[in-house]
Structure formats: structure tokens, C-alpha cells
Write an enzyme that holds these catalytic residues in place. Structure first.
Site, PDB file in Angstrom:
ATOM      1  CG  ASP A  13      46.183 -54.429   7.688  1.00 10.93           C
ATOM      2  OD1 ASP A  13      46.936 -54.028   8.585  1.00 10.93           O
ATOM      3  OD2 ASP A  13      46.005 -53.815   6.619  1.00 10.93           O
ATOM      4  CD  GLU A  14      48.198 -60.754   6.295  1.00  6.34           C
ATOM      5  OE1 GLU A  14      48.770 -60.156   7.246  1.00  6.34           O
ATOM      6  OE2 GLU A  14      48.608 -60.691   5.128  1.00  6.34           O
ATOM      7  CE  LYS A  16      51.922 -59.201   9.731  1.00  5.91           C
ATOM      8  NZ  LYS A  16      50.937 -58.864   8.733  1.00  5.91           N
ATOM      9  CG  ASN A  38      55.870 -49.931   7.253  1.00  4.33           C
ATOM     10  OD1 ASN A  38      56.477 -50.449   8.186  1.00  4.33           O
ATOM     11  ND2 ASN A  38      56.063 -50.303   5.999  1.00  4.33           N
ATOM     12  CB  ALA A  39      54.338 -52.855  11.221  1.00  9.34           C
ATOM     13  N   GLY A  40      51.421 -52.040  12.048  1.00  8.95           N
ATOM     14  CA  GLY A  40      50.547 -51.733  13.181  1.00  8.95           C
ATOM     15  C   GLY A  40      50.058 -53.029  13.772  1.00  8.95           C
ATOM     16  CG  HIS A  41      52.041 -56.063  14.524  1.00  8.68           C
ATOM     17  ND1 HIS A  41      53.229 -56.740  14.509  1.00  8.68           N
ATOM     18  CD2 HIS A  41      51.631 -55.985  13.247  1.00  8.68           C
ATOM     19  CE1 HIS A  41      53.515 -57.057  13.247  1.00  8.68           C
ATOM     20  NE2 HIS A  41      52.566 -56.605  12.465  1.00  8.68           N
ATOM     21  CB  THR A 130      52.074 -46.037   6.311  1.00  7.58           C
ATOM     22  OG1 THR A 130      53.496 -46.158   6.183  1.00  7.58           O
ATOM     23  CG2 THR A 130      51.438 -47.390   6.072  1.00  7.58           C
ATOM     24  CD  GLN A 224      55.038 -53.707   6.326  1.00  7.86           C
ATOM     25  OE1 GLN A 224      56.130 -54.200   6.139  1.00  7.86           O
ATOM     26  NE2 GLN A 224      54.800 -52.889   7.321  1.00  7.86           N
ATOM     27  NE  ARG A 305      43.226 -52.805   8.116  1.00 10.71           N
ATOM     28  CZ  ARG A 305      43.221 -53.269   9.364  1.00 10.71           C
ATOM     29  NH1 ARG A 305      42.321 -54.162   9.736  1.00 10.71           N
ATOM     30  NH2 ARG A 305      44.105 -52.849  10.234  1.00 10.71           N
ATOM     31  CB  SER A 413      42.624 -66.565  15.547  1.00  7.46           C
ATOM     32  OG  SER A 413      42.088 -65.405  16.118  1.00  7.46           O
TER      33      SER A 413
HETATM   34  P1  IMP Z   1      54.661 -47.982   2.860  1.00  4.84           P
HETATM   35  O1  IMP Z   1      55.085 -49.271   3.478  1.00  4.84           O
HETATM   36  O2  IMP Z   1      54.298 -46.931   3.858  1.00  4.84           O
HETATM   37  O3  IMP Z   1      55.664 -47.495   1.854  1.00  4.84           O
HETATM   38  O4  IMP Z   1      53.316 -48.263   2.039  1.00  4.84           O
HETATM   39  C1  IMP Z   1      53.295 -49.054   0.865  1.00  4.84           C
HETATM   40  C2  IMP Z   1      52.030 -49.907   0.788  1.00  4.84           C
HETATM   41  O5  IMP Z   1      52.070 -50.881   1.830  1.00  4.84           O
HETATM   42  C3  IMP Z   1      50.727 -49.128   0.983  1.00  4.84           C
HETATM   43  O6  IMP Z   1      49.714 -49.741   0.189  1.00  4.84           O
HETATM   44  C4  IMP Z   1      50.402 -49.349   2.456  1.00  4.84           C
HETATM   45  O7  IMP Z   1      49.019 -49.233   2.722  1.00  4.84           O
HETATM   46  C5  IMP Z   1      50.885 -50.776   2.626  1.00  4.84           C
HETATM   47  N1  IMP Z   1      51.258 -51.084   4.004  1.00  4.84           N
HETATM   48  C6  IMP Z   1      52.388 -50.718   4.657  1.00  4.84           C
HETATM   49  N2  IMP Z   1      52.390 -51.206   5.913  1.00  4.84           N
HETATM   50  C7  IMP Z   1      51.263 -51.909   6.050  1.00  4.84           C
HETATM   51  C8  IMP Z   1      50.715 -52.699   7.111  1.00  4.84           C
HETATM   52  O8  IMP Z   1      51.295 -52.864   8.205  1.00  4.84           O
HETATM   53  N3  IMP Z   1      49.507 -53.290   6.853  1.00  4.84           N
HETATM   54  C9  IMP Z   1      48.881 -53.188   5.659  1.00  4.84           C
HETATM   55  N4  IMP Z   1      49.347 -52.474   4.643  1.00  4.84           N
HETATM   56  C10 IMP Z   1      50.539 -51.839   4.831  1.00  4.84           C
END
Ligand code: IMP
Length: 430
Positions: A13-14, A16, A38-41, A130, A224, A305, A413
Site C-alpha cells: 500500500d505504498e 505502487k 490479494n493485491a489492490g492497485h 485478504t 504487497q 490500515r 509523488s
Molecule cells: P494474504 O496475502 O491474503 O495471505 O495476506 C497475508 C498478509 O498480507 C495480511 O496481513 C494481508 O493484509 C497482507 N496483504 C496481502 N496483500 C496485500 C496488499 O496488496 N497490500 C497490503 N497488505 C497485503
């Protein structure tokens, strides 16, 4: 150097999304090499906001090739759903614009369920995942029983693959008090989506080798952050993949000599989602201020967060383990208006001051940050496009961060808008 790897230098969550979008305009190929949906961009292009999870950021731009590498765990149903959401926004994804590695492992419903069962169980360690099934899918990959993307193109092999998978999962589920899974249900889950995936399947290592030889610019898009890396992060409160720059090679099949410039995306303060140690966390009005000013809510799960001061110890460590050439510093404007700003420069542990994050969880929890305090600034930095637009104190803060972490800021940025960026060096030109 040619190619660029973008990685997060903190807990994800920097910011990216914006940087990757800015760079993907200059790239020919954009590659995801680890993680999954699991990523969110979040990308803002021409005023339209796109939320990407599994898709590489190149998909929103015409003429770019996007690649989902073998290091990704691939949920075919999540892929189809995201493709549909993007189509509704006018973004068409086709095999001309996107390829998926034949050797990537699949995420199935059994993985999502197991993730949820573990996270809600009263025993065991709650990680705060996630809930996308990421960890269980990587477990099956390492356990050599994963069903892979290529298997979708050869449905005849599926019954045998499913049997092997369930020989592991059904006893596990019985032990957890869960119903066993019928192989026919998994077969249906896979065959119902196979035709939508197969046109995209490719030998990605060869494709990237060809593109490299043709002199195309490749952007590797990390997800991540370094402190969530399975080896280098705050284990066990981490994700299940290597998030560091070295993984760009292993997770795509392009050799490490072609990786090029390593850009570490770094937020001007620190945030973390989910459980786990966070030495400079401010569970007080400072944390609240940062959370509100920085809109710190997760893109994927909507979770609030946790927020705290910039931790130079962690970022210095990230500079080392990733081989970061330059930082992209984001969200400096969130610090606007603070009377004073603190930066963690070491930890006190057992009466000694140390300059690294200890590997043991118990020590990470006990480590007390040692702070340096900076005078803040009253003026706004938001939207600055030249160094001369920044207040003197803000420049001082940036310069001091560079010194503390041992890497230069190559990009600053100053708002979510693409143009609100101060470019010191173009990573692709290096
Ligand atoms: P997982 O990747 O869903 O297994 O989650 C493992 C850990 O990574 C948890 O603390 C999530 O909140 C964190 N995490 C996974 N994906 C992200 C992301 O894109 N941004 C921030 N934290 C993440």
C-alpha cells in the site's frame, strides 16, 4: 539497464498503482511475478479510476502486453470477474494484450475456504489475510500437488490432478471438522471456466526472452511489500510469496541479469493492514490523523490500515534485500500541517540500540523505536511538480530520509494525479 522492477519497501500500500501506471506508459511489457488477487492497485487514467487486483497495470493502456507470470497464484474465476468489471469500464482484454504463464499454480475454492477456516478458527495464528486463498494455494504449489494453468487446456488430466489434490485436502478438512469435497465439484469449477482461460495461456519465459532480445522495455510489477515477504518479512505475519525484487526473475522466467533498475516504492510514513508487529505504529491521534489525511483503507478488503511514523530501519533493510537503486517517495503531502514529524532510526532492545529489525517475532514485538524529531511545515506540498514548489522543511525531510536509508529519491509523488510527480531520474533511462 533497460528494464525496471517496482517493489514495495514497507508493508504494501505504498502507492505502487500510480507509479506503475506512470512507468507502464513508457514500457512495452508489464509483468506480474508474485502474489495474486490479494493485491489492490488503483490507477487513475484520464480522470477514470480503475481498481486492479490480478491484472497487470498494463491492461488499461493500448498497445502494451501484460503478462501474468509463473510466480503468481492464479484464480481463474477472479480473473474472469475482473475482466468483466474492466470491460464494463470500456477496457477490453484479449489474448493480444494479455498472456498467462502455463506453469502458474491455480487458486481454487478449496483454497479460499481453507484460508477462511483458519482465519476464523479460535486456535492457531490469525494473520489477517485478504481471504483470497493465497497461502493455501502456494502451499499446494510447494507441496507439488497444485493444479496449474496448463491443466485447463487439457481437461483429460484433471480427474487425476483433482484426486491428488483432494488426497491432501479431504483428510485435512475432516480434521478441521469440515465436509469432504466431491471431486466432481472441483471438476465443474475448472471445466466451467477453462475455455475462457485457454486462449491466454503461453510459454511466458520464452515470450519474455524474445521481447528482451527485441529490445522492448519490460516493467515488473511487484505486489504487497518487502516486510510481507515470506522470508524477509515479519514472519508469520506475511503473505505467502517472495515479494522482493529477486522474485521478478524466478516468478517470470526472465534471468536476473535482465532485471535492471530496482525502484522501491516508499510511503513518507508507514502503514500496515492485518496483524503483526509494527514498531512505529501510532495507535493515537497521530495515527488517526495519518489515516484520515492519507485515506488509509484497503483497496481489496476495505479494512482500515494501521498508521505510524516513517521507519528508516525497515526501509534501509528493504534497500539492502531488494538491491534498490532508487526510491519513489509517495504521499509526502499527508504530513502537511503537522507541527513535528518523527522518524524511527533504530530500536532499543535489551538496553542496546540496534539498527536492524530482528528476525524473531518476540524481539520484533519488544523492539522499541528510537526516534528523531523533525520540525514540520505549514505550507502544502500537494500537487508540487518541482523541488522549488516544496517548503524548505519538506525538502530537508526528504533529504534526511535518503541519508538514513541509503538510497536516493528518484521520483517524488505529491498527489494521486499522474502529473503531480517530481522526476529526478527516469528509471528506464538508467
Ligand atoms: P494474504 O496475502 O491474503 O495471505 O495476506 C497475508 C498478509 O498480507 C495480511 O496481513 C494481508 O493484509 C497482507 N496483504 C496481502 N496483500 C496485500 C496488499 O496488496 N497490500 C497490503 N497488505 C497485503
Amino acid at each position: 539497464m533497460g528494464n525496471v522492477v517496482v517493489i514495495g519497501s514497507q508493508w504494501g500500500d505504498e502507492g505502487k498503482g500510480k507509479i506503475v501506471d506512470w512507468l507502464s506508459e513508457r514500457a512495452d511489457v508489464v509483468v506480474r511475478f508474485q502474489g495474486g488477487h490479494n493485491a489492490g492497485h488503483t490507477l487513475v487514467v484520464d480522470g477514470v479510476s480503475y481498481k486492479l487486483s490480478l491484472m497487470p497495470s498494463g491492461v488499461v493502456r493500448q498497445g502494451k502486453l501484460s503478462v501474468i507470470g509463473n510466480g503468481v497464484v492464479f484464480d481463474p474465476h477472479a480473473f474472469v470477474a475482473e475482466k468483466g468489471r474492466l470491460a464494463a469500464q470500456g477496457v477490453e482484454i484479449s489474448p493480444q494484450s494479455l498472456r498467462i504463464a502455463d506453469n502458474a499454480a491455480l487458486i481454487l475454492s478449496v483454497h479460499r475456504e481453507l484460508d477462511a477456516i483458519r482465519e476464523t478458527s479460535s486456535t492457531g495464528t490469525k494473520i489477517g489475510t485478504t481471504g483470497r486463498g493465497i497461502g493455501p494455494a502456494y502451499e499446494d504449489k510447494v507441496g507439488r500437488r497444485a493444479i496449474r494453468v496448463m491443466d485447463l487446456a487439457n481437461v483429460d488430466v484433471l480427474p487425476e490432478r483433482i484426486e491428488r489434490l483432494l488426497a491432501h485436502h479431504n483428510p485435512l478438512r475432516r480434521g478441521l471438522g469440515q465436509a469432504e469435497i466431491d471431486p466432481a465439484a472441483i471438476l465443474e469449477e475448472l471445466t466451467s471456466v477453462a475455455a475462457e482461460i485457454t486462449p491466454y495461456i503461453d510459454r511466458v519465459w520464452r515470450l519474455l526472452d524474445e521481447r528482451r532480445k527485441a529490445g522492448e522495455r519490460i516493467l515488473f510489477e511487484g505486489a504487497q511489500g518487502t516486510l510481507l515477504d515470506i522470508d524477509h518479512g515479519t514472519y508469520p505475519f506475511v503473505t505467502s510469496s517472495n515479494t522482493v525484487a529477486g522474485q521478478a526473475a524466478a516468478g517470470s522466467g526472465l534471468g536476473p541479469s535482465s532485471i535492471g533498475f530496482v525502484l522501491g516504492i516508499t510511503k513518507a510514513y508507514t502503514t500496515r493492514v492485518g496483524e503483526g508487529p509494527f514498531p512505529t505504529e501510532q495507535d493515537n491521534e497521530v495515527g488517526q490523523f495519518l489515516g484520515e489525511a492519507g485515506h488509509e483503507f484497503g483497496t481489496v478488503t476495505g479494512r482500515k490500515r494501521r498508521c505510524g511514523w516513517f521507519d528508516a530501519v525497515l526501509v534501509r533493510q528493504a534497500v539492502a534485500v531488494n538491491g534498490i537503486h532508487g526510491l519513489a517517495l509517495t504521499k509526502l503531502d499527508v504530513l502537511d500541517g503537522l507541527d513535528e514529524i518523527k522518524v524511527g532510526v533504530g530500536y532499543r532492545l535489551d538496553g542496546k540500540v540496534i539498527d536492524y529489525l530482528p528476525a524473531s517475532l518476540a524481539d520484533q514485538r519488544r523492539a522499541e523505536p528510537v526516534y528523531e524529531t523533525f520540525e514540520g511545515w505549514r505550507e502544502t506540498t500537494r500537487g508540487a511538480r518541482r523541488w522549488s514548489d516544496l517548503p524548505a522543511q519538506a525538502i530537508k525531510y526528504v533529504r534526511h530520509i535518503e541519508e538514513l536509508v541509503g538510497a536516493p529519491v528518484t521520483l517524488l509523488s505529491t498527489s494521486p494525479e499522474r502529473e503531480d510527480t517530481i522526476l529526478v531520474r527516469d528509471p528506464f533511462q538508467d
